[in-house]
Design a protein around this motif. Structure first.
Motif, PDB file in Angstrom:
ATOM      1  N   PRO A   1       3.885  20.857  -3.579  1.00 36.77           N
ATOM      2  CA  PRO A   1       4.092  19.411  -3.430  1.00 36.77           C
ATOM      3  C   PRO A   1       3.366  18.778  -2.247  1.00 36.77           C
ATOM      4  O   PRO A   1       2.874  17.657  -2.359  1.00 36.77           O
ATOM      5  N   LEU A   2       3.269  19.472  -1.134  1.00 38.33           N
ATOM      6  CA  LEU A   2       2.589  18.883   0.012  1.00 38.33           C
ATOM      7  C   LEU A   2       1.091  18.743  -0.258  1.00 38.33           C
ATOM      8  O   LEU A   2       0.497  17.696   0.020  1.00 38.33           O
ATOM      9  N   LYS A   3       0.476  19.766  -0.836  1.00 35.89           N
ATOM     10  CA  LYS A   3      -0.959  19.695  -1.143  1.00 35.89           C
ATOM     11  C   LYS A   3      -1.224  18.565  -2.132  1.00 35.89           C
ATOM     12  O   LYS A   3      -2.159  17.774  -1.958  1.00 35.89           O
ATOM     13  N   PHE A   4      -0.410  18.490  -3.179  1.00 28.96           N
ATOM     14  CA  PHE A   4      -0.545  17.429  -4.166  1.00 28.96           C
ATOM     15  C   PHE A   4      -0.432  16.061  -3.477  1.00 28.96           C
ATOM     16  O   PHE A   4      -1.246  15.168  -3.699  1.00 28.96           O
ATOM     17  N   SER A   5       0.578  15.901  -2.632  1.00 26.11           N
ATOM     18  CA  SER A   5       0.823  14.632  -1.964  1.00 26.11           C
ATOM     19  C   SER A   5      -0.284  14.277  -0.981  1.00 26.11           C
ATOM     20  O   SER A   5      -0.647  13.104  -0.842  1.00 26.11           O
ATOM     21  N   GLU A   6      -0.832  15.271  -0.306  1.00 29.35           N
ATOM     22  CA  GLU A   6      -1.961  15.019   0.591  1.00 29.35           C
ATOM     23  C   GLU A   6      -3.162  14.504  -0.195  1.00 29.35           C
ATOM     24  O   GLU A   6      -3.853  13.581   0.246  1.00 29.35           O
ATOM     25  N   MET A   7      -3.406  15.103  -1.366  1.00 33.20           N
ATOM     26  CA  MET A   7      -4.514  14.665  -2.211  1.00 33.20           C
ATOM     27  C   MET A   7      -4.284  13.233  -2.713  1.00 33.20           C
ATOM     28  O   MET A   7      -5.210  12.422  -2.731  1.00 33.20           O
ATOM     29  N   LEU A   8      -3.052  12.943  -3.110  1.00 39.47           N
ATOM     30  CA  LEU A   8      -2.723  11.585  -3.555  1.00 39.47           C
ATOM     31  C   LEU A   8      -2.899  10.578  -2.423  1.00 39.47           C
ATOM     32  O   LEU A   8      -3.486   9.510  -2.620  1.00 39.47           O
ATOM     33  N   LEU A   9      -2.366  10.910  -1.262  1.00 37.38           N
ATOM     34  CA  LEU A   9      -2.455  10.000  -0.128  1.00 37.38           C
ATOM     35  C   LEU A   9      -3.916   9.702   0.205  1.00 37.38           C
ATOM     36  O   LEU A   9      -4.296   8.538   0.383  1.00 37.38           O
ATOM     37  N   LYS A  10      -4.725  10.727   0.246  1.00 37.43           N
ATOM     38  CA  LYS A  10      -6.144  10.550   0.538  1.00 37.43           C
ATOM     39  C   LYS A  10      -6.796   9.634  -0.501  1.00 37.43           C
ATOM     40  O   LYS A  10      -7.544   8.710  -0.154  1.00 37.43           O
ATOM     41  N   GLY A  11      -6.503   9.866  -1.767  1.00 32.35           N
ATOM     42  CA  GLY A  11      -7.076   9.049  -2.830  1.00 32.35           C
ATOM     43  C   GLY A  11      -6.598   7.611  -2.795  1.00 32.35           C
ATOM     44  O   GLY A  11      -7.371   6.673  -3.024  1.00 32.35           O
ATOM     45  N   ARG A  12      -5.322   7.410  -2.484  1.00 36.68           N
ATOM     46  CA  ARG A  12      -4.779   6.045  -2.444  1.00 36.68           C
ATOM     47  C   ARG A  12      -5.289   5.277  -1.225  1.00 36.68           C
ATOM     48  O   ARG A  12      -5.510   4.070  -1.302  1.00 36.68           O
ATOM     49  N   ILE A  13      -5.477   5.965  -0.115  1.00 38.86           N
ATOM     50  CA  ILE A  13      -6.085   5.315   1.055  1.00 38.86           C
ATOM     51  C   ILE A  13      -7.519   4.916   0.730  1.00 38.86           C
ATOM     52  O   ILE A  13      -7.969   3.811   1.061  1.00 38.86           O
ATOM     53  N   LYS A  14      -8.226   5.785   0.042  1.00 38.17           N
ATOM     54  CA  LYS A  14      -9.607   5.481  -0.353  1.00 38.17           C
ATOM     55  C   LYS A  14      -9.637   4.242  -1.250  1.00 38.17           C
ATOM     56  O   LYS A  14     -10.483   3.356  -1.075  1.00 38.17           O
ATOM     57  N   GLN A  15      -8.709   4.149  -2.211  1.00 41.50           N
ATOM     58  CA  GLN A  15      -8.637   2.971  -3.071  1.00 41.50           C
ATOM     59  C   GLN A  15      -8.372   1.710  -2.247  1.00 41.50           C
ATOM     60  O   GLN A  15      -9.013   0.682  -2.448  1.00 41.50           O
ATOM     61  N   PHE A  16      -7.409   1.797  -1.341  1.00 42.22           N
ATOM     62  CA  PHE A  16      -7.063   0.657  -0.497  1.00 42.22           C
ATOM     63  C   PHE A  16      -8.287   0.191   0.299  1.00 42.22           C
ATOM     64  O   PHE A  16      -8.588  -0.997   0.340  1.00 42.22           O
ATOM     65  N   GLU A  17      -8.966   1.127   0.927  1.00 42.17           N
ATOM     66  CA  GLU A  17     -10.127   0.781   1.756  1.00 42.17           C
ATOM     67  C   GLU A  17     -11.257   0.208   0.909  1.00 42.17           C
ATOM     68  O   GLU A  17     -11.939  -0.733   1.327  1.00 42.17           O
ATOM     69  N   GLU A  18     -11.448   0.742  -0.277  1.00 34.45           N
ATOM     70  CA  GLU A  18     -12.472   0.189  -1.173  1.00 34.45           C
ATOM     71  C   GLU A  18     -12.095  -1.227  -1.600  1.00 34.45           C
ATOM     72  O   GLU A  18     -12.954  -2.114  -1.652  1.00 34.45           O
ATOM     73  N   ALA A  19     -10.814  -1.450  -1.887  1.00 31.53           N
ATOM     74  CA  ALA A  19     -10.347  -2.786  -2.275  1.00 31.53           C
ATOM     75  C   ALA A  19     -10.661  -3.805  -1.185  1.00 31.53           C
ATOM     76  O   ALA A  19     -11.016  -4.948  -1.482  1.00 31.53           O
ATOM     77  N   GLU A  20     -10.547  -3.397   0.061  1.00 27.43           N
ATOM     78  CA  GLU A  20     -10.802  -4.293   1.192  1.00 27.43           C
ATOM     79  C   GLU A  20     -12.248  -4.787   1.225  1.00 27.43           C
ATOM     80  O   GLU A  20     -12.529  -5.840   1.799  1.00 27.43           O
ATOM     81  N   THR A  21     -13.174  -4.044   0.629  1.00 27.19           N
ATOM     82  CA  THR A  21     -14.597  -4.382   0.713  1.00 27.19           C
ATOM     83  C   THR A  21     -15.092  -5.231  -0.443  1.00 27.19           C
ATOM     84  O   THR A  21     -16.228  -5.699  -0.420  1.00 27.19           O
ATOM     85  N   LEU A  22     -14.265  -5.436  -1.455  1.00 28.40           N
ATOM     86  CA  LEU A  22     -14.717  -6.117  -2.657  1.00 28.40           C
ATOM     87  C   LEU A  22     -14.857  -7.617  -2.460  1.00 28.40           C
ATOM     88  O   LEU A  22     -14.120  -8.225  -1.681  1.00 28.40           O
ATOM     89  N   SER A  23     -15.789  -8.181  -3.194  1.00 25.62           N
ATOM     90  CA  SER A  23     -15.992  -9.635  -3.161  1.00 25.62           C
ATOM     91  C   SER A  23     -15.312 -10.247  -4.380  1.00 25.62           C
ATOM     92  O   SER A  23     -15.966 -10.679  -5.329  1.00 25.62           O
ATOM     93  N   THR A  24     -14.003 -10.246  -4.356  1.00 32.08           N
ATOM     94  CA  THR A  24     -13.204 -10.802  -5.439  1.00 32.08           C
ATOM     95  C   THR A  24     -11.918 -11.346  -4.835  1.00 32.08           C
ATOM     96  O   THR A  24     -11.538 -10.950  -3.734  1.00 32.08           O
ATOM     97  N   GLY A  25     -11.260 -12.219  -5.547  1.00 30.45           N
ATOM     98  CA  GLY A  25     -10.044 -12.817  -5.010  1.00 30.45           C
ATOM     99  C   GLY A  25      -8.811 -11.951  -5.148  1.00 30.45           C
ATOM    100  O   GLY A  25      -7.950 -11.929  -4.275  1.00 30.45           O
ATOM    101  N   GLN A  26      -8.720 -11.223  -6.263  1.00 32.43           N
ATOM    102  CA  GLN A  26      -7.525 -10.438  -6.575  1.00 32.43           C
ATOM    103  C   GLN A  26      -7.923  -9.026  -6.989  1.00 32.43           C
ATOM    104  O   GLN A  26      -8.882  -8.846  -7.745  1.00 32.43           O
ATOM    105  N   VAL A  27      -7.160  -8.060  -6.515  1.00 27.91           N
ATOM    106  CA  VAL A  27      -7.337  -6.657  -6.890  1.00 27.91           C
ATOM    107  C   VAL A  27      -5.966  -6.147  -7.331  1.00 27.91           C
ATOM    108  O   VAL A  27      -4.947  -6.488  -6.722  1.00 27.91           O
ATOM    109  N   PHE A  28      -5.953  -5.333  -8.385  1.00 27.75           N
ATOM    110  CA  PHE A  28      -4.707  -4.737  -8.869  1.00 27.75           C
ATOM    111  C   PHE A  28      -4.801  -3.220  -8.730  1.00 27.75           C
ATOM    112  O   PHE A  28      -5.825  -2.619  -9.075  1.00 27.75           O
ATOM    113  N   ILE A  29      -3.712  -2.635  -8.222  1.00 26.56           N
ATOM    114  CA  ILE A  29      -3.694  -1.205  -7.939  1.00 26.56           C
ATOM    115  C   ILE A  29      -2.456  -0.588  -8.573  1.00 26.56           C
ATOM    116  O   ILE A  29      -1.338  -1.071  -8.380  1.00 26.56           O
TER     117      ILE A  29
END
Length: 183
Positions: A58-86
């Motif tokens: 569970p910890l390894k799985f959760s670490e992988m999820l956390l890393k991926g979700r942080i990556k999504q969040f950071e990518e969302a911050e860079t987009l030139s759009t008004g709304q992003v859905f996650i």
């Protein structure tokens, strides 16, 4: 001139509540959407011979999820759009870990505090649409318990949860779009 960051709209809820279906429909309407990554992580682990990574490590799985979700969040911050859905957010990781009474590093808690979403749409448990499959191990009772853990985690982090009605896909989308236009 300072570039405005997109509004980050998060879809949360227990397993099989319709989040991914609504996200796909929003994407079809031209909105920038980030899909749930847990299935991707699970399938990747199966290719490595680990049948249920969350159950086995569970910890390894959760670490992988956390890393991926942080990556999504950071990518969302860079987009030139008004709304992003996650589909699912960073606090989902700690909600699951807490529910299953698994310890996790302080970095998980810090991530919850450092990465904040603008709107959180809660998809309620809905018996009529609930299904299990090869990647979704949770039965309906566990899904209800996980839903409660998600609600508690997000409320403890001072998020306002906007409950999406149990209705057809188009009605759910219209509800969400109307709500974000009001803000």
């Amino acid at each position: 001139m300072t570039k405005l960051k997109p509004v980050k709209n998060l879809l949360i809820g227990g397993p099989s509540t319709g989040k991914s279906t609504v996200l796909e429909a929003l994407s079809d309407r031209g909105y920038w959407c980030f899909p749930e990554i847990s299935r991707e992580v699970t399938l990747e682990a199966r290719q490595l011979g680990i049948e249920h990574l969350f159950l086995d490590e569970p910890l390894k799985f959760s670490e992988m999820l956390l890393k991926g979700r942080i990556k999504q969040f950071e990518e969302a911050e860079t987009l030139s759009t008004g709304q992003v859905f996650i589909d699912r957010g960073i606090p989902d990781v700690t909600a699951y870990m807490t529910h299953f009474q698994e310890a996790y590093p302080v970095e998980f808690k810090n991530a919850n505090e450092n990465y904040r979403y603008d709107n959180v749409f809660l998809f309620p448990i809905w018996n009529d649409i609930y299904t299990q499959d090869n990647e979704r191990f949770e039965d309906l009772e566990l899904a209800r318990n996980l839903q409660a853990a998600l609600v508690k985690t997000y409320r403890d982090l001072n998020y306002e949860l906007i409950e999406v009605p149990k209705s057809g896909i188009q009605e759910r989308i219209e509800f969400i779009l109307k709500r974000i236009q009001q803000k």
